[in-house]
Design an enzyme around this catalytic site. Sequence first.
Site, PDB file in Angstrom:
ATOM      1  N   HIS A  63      -1.129   1.072  -4.802  1.00 29.23           N
ATOM      2  CA  HIS A  63      -1.703   2.681  -4.377  1.00 29.23           C
ATOM      3  C   HIS A  63      -0.130   3.837  -5.220  1.00 29.23           C
ATOM      4  O   HIS A  63      -0.040   4.682  -5.015  1.00 29.23           O
ATOM      5  CB  HIS A  63      -1.155   3.168  -3.350  1.00 29.23           C
ATOM      6  CG  HIS A  63      -2.338   2.664  -1.854  1.00 29.23           C
ATOM      7  ND1 HIS A  63      -2.400   2.915  -0.920  1.00 29.23           N
ATOM      8  CD2 HIS A  63      -3.861   2.091  -2.670  1.00 29.23           C
ATOM      9  CE1 HIS A  63      -3.721   1.668  -0.938  1.00 29.23           C
ATOM     10  NE2 HIS A  63      -4.814   1.599  -1.968  1.00 29.23           N
ATOM     11  N   ASP A  86       5.959   5.071  -0.649  1.00 29.38           N
ATOM     12  CA  ASP A  86       7.555   5.511  -0.905  1.00 29.38           C
ATOM     13  C   ASP A  86       8.441   4.796  -2.060  1.00 29.38           C
ATOM     14  O   ASP A  86       9.719   5.452  -1.649  1.00 29.38           O
ATOM     15  CB  ASP A  86       8.675   5.689   1.143  1.00 29.38           C
ATOM     16  CG  ASP A  86       7.741   3.995   1.000  1.00 29.38           C
ATOM     17  OD1 ASP A  86       7.967   2.586   0.600  1.00 29.38           O
ATOM     18  OD2 ASP A  86       7.450   3.621   2.295  1.00 29.38           O
ATOM     19  N   GLN A 127       0.639  -1.200   0.030  1.00 28.53           N
ATOM     20  CA  GLN A 127      -0.471  -0.268   0.077  1.00 28.53           C
ATOM     21  C   GLN A 127       0.899   1.062   0.184  1.00 28.53           C
ATOM     22  O   GLN A 127       0.361   2.525   0.109  1.00 28.53           O
ATOM     23  CB  GLN A 127      -0.642  -0.046   1.089  1.00 28.53           C
ATOM     24  CG  GLN A 127      -1.994  -1.220   1.561  1.00 28.53           C
ATOM     25  CD  GLN A 127      -2.427  -1.247   2.286  1.00 28.53           C
ATOM     26  OE1 GLN A 127      -2.018  -2.329   3.487  1.00 28.53           O
ATOM     27  NE2 GLN A 127      -3.378   0.029   3.019  1.00 28.53           N
ATOM     28  N   CYS A 149       3.025  24.133  -7.545  1.00 27.77           N
ATOM     29  CA  CYS A 149       1.529  23.360  -8.141  1.00 27.77           C
ATOM     30  C   CYS A 149       2.761  23.139  -9.550  1.00 27.77           C
ATOM     31  O   CYS A 149       2.859  24.283 -10.229  1.00 27.77           O
ATOM     32  CB  CYS A 149       0.545  23.861  -7.649  1.00 27.77           C
ATOM     33  SG  CYS A 149      -0.934  23.509  -9.314  1.00 27.77           S
ATOM     34  N   CYS A 207       3.481  20.664 -16.896  1.00 26.22           N
ATOM     35  CA  CYS A 207       4.452  19.939 -17.369  1.00 26.22           C
ATOM     36  C   CYS A 207       5.345  20.420 -18.367  1.00 26.22           C
ATOM     37  O   CYS A 207       5.547  22.163 -18.963  1.00 26.22           O
ATOM     38  CB  CYS A 207       3.823  19.523 -18.258  1.00 26.22           C
ATOM     39  SG  CYS A 207       4.155  17.968 -19.600  1.00 26.22           S
ATOM     40  N   CYS A 250      -0.591  14.953 -21.641  1.00 26.93           N
ATOM     41  CA  CYS A 250       0.667  14.501 -22.614  1.00 26.93           C
ATOM     42  C   CYS A 250       1.064  12.820 -21.736  1.00 26.93           C
ATOM     43  O   CYS A 250       0.459  13.053 -20.839  1.00 26.93           O
ATOM     44  CB  CYS A 250       1.512  15.218 -23.359  1.00 26.93           C
ATOM     45  SG  CYS A 250       2.776  15.857 -22.004  1.00 26.93           S
ATOM     46  N   PRO A 269       2.696  -5.335  15.762  1.00 25.85           N
ATOM     47  CA  PRO A 269       2.486  -5.206  17.205  1.00 25.85           C
ATOM     48  C   PRO A 269       1.459  -4.956  17.566  1.00 25.85           C
ATOM     49  O   PRO A 269       0.526  -5.277  19.081  1.00 25.85           O
ATOM     50  CB  PRO A 269       3.701  -4.089  17.498  1.00 25.85           C
ATOM     51  CG  PRO A 269       3.882  -3.517  16.089  1.00 25.85           C
ATOM     52  CD  PRO A 269       4.159  -4.464  15.623  1.00 25.85           C
ATOM     53  N   GLY A 270       0.284  -5.002  16.668  1.00 29.29           N
ATOM     54  CA  GLY A 270      -1.239  -4.276  17.338  1.00 29.29           C
ATOM     55  C   GLY A 270      -2.041  -5.461  16.671  1.00 29.29           C
ATOM     56  O   GLY A 270      -1.500  -6.163  15.793  1.00 29.29           O
TER      57      GLY A 270
END
Length: 258
Positions: A125, A110, A107, A151, A154, A136, A222-223
């Site tokens: 993702h 990075d 997911q 922002c 191209c 383009c 761990p959870g």
Amino acid sequence: MDQEIERVITYLSRARSVLFITGAGISAESGIPTYRGIGGLYDGKTTDEGLPIEVALSGSMFQRRPELTWQHIHQIERACRGATFNRAHEILARVEECFERCWVLTQNVDGFHRTAGSKNVIDIHGDIHELRCTRCSFTERVVDYSNLEPCPNCPRCGALLRPEVVLFEEMLPPTKVMRLQQELAMGFDLVFSIGTSSLFPYIDGPVLEAVARKRPTVEINPGRTDISDVVDVKLRMGAVAACEALWAERDRWMAQRG
């Protein structure tokens, strides 16, 4: 815990194909904020504009106010800048060589699995370092955003650029969905869930399907999550510690395979 590790070693020794499903927990040990609004960055809070992060980072907001969406994309990238893959990513890349078929479904945006050396990656993702033009065919890989405009446009046609990630409300990339479906149709002998809360059906689905087929399943987290009670083995450990513990026994589970 030793007993649980032993069970996983037995599973590894018998498997010819393995699927690793990874979420924010595997990159948390690289210093990447975990999710739910990119974790420590927005966890339980709204943005400065009073919007839920899911709205600010939605496809419809990008259409209406791309500068606002880009503002928060920049914040996320800045929080992650300078981080790199960790030992867990490295081990999964090396594990790929130990099986006839081995895939990572992640997911995370990075890109750490690929930079660590994994070849069979479905980054469902997307990757925040990949930019594409909204008009383009221009694409560009950007290691960090420090020199990127707030922002960006191209350089070829002047249209708006966007990161190659799935924003809220947007559909998953069809080619990646098809690849995942093809691999799942072939089946896996062993399925791992590592560092993910398993909130999406395409993330917990492969685990539940493996359970239904009576194929072994392992959760490293761990959870507690929604799949904690259905997996065969639950390792209550961080991703790095668990991967190192299993990799330390590599010669043993490879030898047991015969």
